[in-house]
Design an enzyme around this catalytic site. Structure first.
Site, PDB file in Angstrom:
ATOM      1  N   SER A 141      36.591  32.385 -41.264  1.00 54.66           N
ATOM      2  CA  SER A 141      37.151  31.339 -40.410  1.00 54.66           C
ATOM      3  C   SER A 141      37.502  30.083 -41.200  1.00 54.66           C
ATOM      4  O   SER A 141      38.229  29.219 -40.720  1.00 54.66           O
ATOM      5  CB  SER A 141      36.162  30.997 -39.299  1.00 54.66           C
ATOM      6  N   HIS A 142      36.962  29.946 -42.422  1.00 56.06           N
ATOM      7  CA  HIS A 142      37.301  28.786 -43.252  1.00 56.06           C
ATOM      8  C   HIS A 142      38.036  29.191 -44.519  1.00 56.06           C
ATOM      9  O   HIS A 142      38.077  28.444 -45.483  1.00 56.06           O
ATOM     10  CB  HIS A 142      36.052  27.976 -43.598  1.00 56.06           C
ATOM     11  N   ASP A 169      34.670  30.474 -32.839  1.00 53.35           N
ATOM     12  CA  ASP A 169      34.181  31.720 -32.242  1.00 53.35           C
ATOM     13  C   ASP A 169      34.564  31.801 -30.769  1.00 53.35           C
ATOM     14  O   ASP A 169      34.880  32.873 -30.261  1.00 53.35           O
ATOM     15  CB  ASP A 169      32.659  31.838 -32.416  1.00 53.35           C
TER      16      ASP A 169
END
Lengths: 342, 342
Positions: free
Chosen positions: A52-53, A193
């Site tokens: 996600s990063h 999320d």
């Protein structure tokens, strides 16, 4: 993703990913200095299997860039250090360059006074906090970083959004290549999320949020319209309030409500301030660094010796492999990013 | 206790309770300076209806005093401030006097450098942290206080005790008489509450601990022999580790395992260090205190306006009444304390 097969995943050298990220960011209009700093953060995420990063952020970055809210070129202004406080005005540009420009003065302040504060103002902070914390532990200092976000999270006992997901990140400089690091959202679930559940149409775990009428809900759409919950009940709520007060009010910058109001539906990354504290173990321990480090190792061993994991253990294991074999990137994501570069 | 009837509860002026506490502490062997400092902390607890940190502590204090571990007379040594770090050696005496002696230098360091650290070493810290935090907010500063305790708490994913109950306390100086303050144990339940369940023979709430075989348990005796859990799963566990690293390793003092080993079954209060940080909102906000305070009030109003409570709201309401009408003390406790004074 650590055991993904090669038909769906490619492994690429970090330098190649860095160049690719720089090209994409330059095409999005970032100055070379901003593109370099952002690429370092994004590649660090991919290297650590922190999907996600990682490179995925190049896509969300383009959304923020297109919003017109962020200044893609502004040079951060580093003010002269006052006491142990270093102040950097990011001028509504992305945060990584402002952090890099402020870091040397923060390290110097911590070494001079025993502890120091880096105040970053008006930055679009879309990266995780752990890369910043690890940049500080690399200098042998402990670090604590706090930032508000967008007001999506209700306080304990309430049901209307007040807090951001308000992360708290901490790092301790262990001997060896990997520090002790955690980077935790004070919300029950990360916003990213929740977005993933929304897109996949899957329910949230129980206890993550309420709908617009304040009723418990596991529907990601309803919770996005209502409010997320903090982790850990009233204790997480107290910590979320601390983050607003420390990294908002205290440093003269926006709280999460102001950041969301400024966004005004544009869907950009949150814009606000950041507070990063650095602590010199040599001075704070009274001069005995070896003993301080040994004590920390006793503590950490008594966690791992019973089979429990340290917070960033999985991430650091992925890093080790990525440094040897290149970072794993899902093939579809890689092709999407390649298209953005041309 | 706020609505207790007068047959079981007496209301007594705070000055009278202070004198009573001083007499009891002097009889237990404390020096006048220590007795005064301890009495201020104990009476503050009773004033705020914080029963576990009120006059009841005079009874547990005698247990610690009788253990022979604590020095009842030692004068704290305040070292010359180095940079923004104030170091006080409590010399294995109780903590309140060491804190009082270090406070002026901490306030000066925060005003001079923007932030400062008070390191208290080798103190028997049996009071809550909120009185210390409130003593700092009274100077217009924000405060963050951390301390280890005895290793009673297992890390997430494990079942053997590593951490103390490791409280984190924070304060923000609101305009008016009462600051924003919280003081939370990073354990799922306070040790004192576990003791109360043990004495009463009542089960713990689910999720508070495991037995010596690592199985989930609500039996307070089994959990006391096994391990308590942190609050909030792996996030609370990460924060508990941070407290050990910051208020143990970093400041050159004992982690909770060392404190428990030193106690060696004596049943005394934990002995270790304490880290207290103070932040000057004037300097950290860039000079605009009024705006910083206004922002904080907007945040706190958006919590209370929806009917949610601020962390210390109940305690502060009790204080208001105690200042008007005297502090409420259960009659049996009062008689027990009176007997200790003669």
């Amino acid at each position: 993703m650590t055991s993904a097969d090669s038909s769906t995943t490619v492994r690429l050298p970090l330098a190649q990913l860095h160049d690719l990220a720089c090209r994409v960011l330059a095409r999005q209009g970032l100055s070379p200095a901003h593109a370099q700093a952002m690429a370092r953060t994004i590649v660090a995420g991919q290297r650590d299997d922190c999907a996600s990063h990682g490179l995925y952020r190049l896509i969300t970055c383009s959304q923020t860039a297109a919003s017109g809210k962020v200044d893609l070129q502004a040079e951060p202004v580093v003010h002269p250090t006052r006491g142990a406080v270093v102040r950097v005005d990011a001028r509504r540009a992305f945060s990584p360059l402002a952090f890099e420009r402020g870091l040397p003065a923060l390290v110097e302040a911590a070494r001079t006074y025993g502890l120091g504060a880096l105040v970053i103002q008006q930055c679009f902070h879309f990266s995780a906090l752990w890369p910043e914390v690890e940049d500080i532990t690399a200098h042998g200092l402990a670090a604590l970083a706090l930032t508000p976000s967008h007001s999506w999270v209700a306080p304990a006992g309430g049901h209307k959004p007040v807090f951001g997901t308000n992360p708290i990140a901490f790092g301790w400089p262990r001997p060896g290549p990997t520090p002790f690091v955690f980077d935790l959202a004070t919300s029950a679930i990360a916003r990213g999320d929740l977005e993933l559940h929304r897109r996949a149409g899957t329910p949230l775990p129980p206890g993550c949020g309420v709908d617009a009428q304040g009723r418990e809900s596991t529907d990601p759409i309803a919770v996005a319209q209502g409010a997320m919950r903090t982790f850990g009940g009233h204790k997480g709520s107290a910590l979320a309030a601390m983050v607003e007060l420390m990294a908002g009010a205290l440093i003269g910058d926006w709280i999460s409500q102001e950041s969301l109001a400024f966004d005004d539906g544009a869907g950009a990354a949150p814009c606000h301030g950041e507070l990063i504290l650095a602590f010199d173990p040599i001075q704070l321990s009274g001069g005995d660094l070896a003993q301080a480090q040994q004590r920390a190792e006793v503590l950490l061993s008594s966690i791992t010796d019973q089979g429990a994991r340290l917070p960033s253990q999985r991430r650091h294991a992925a890093r080790e492999r990525s440094l040897r074999e290149g970072a794993a990137v899902p093939r579809t994501l890689y092709e999407e990013i390649l298209a953005l570069a041309h």
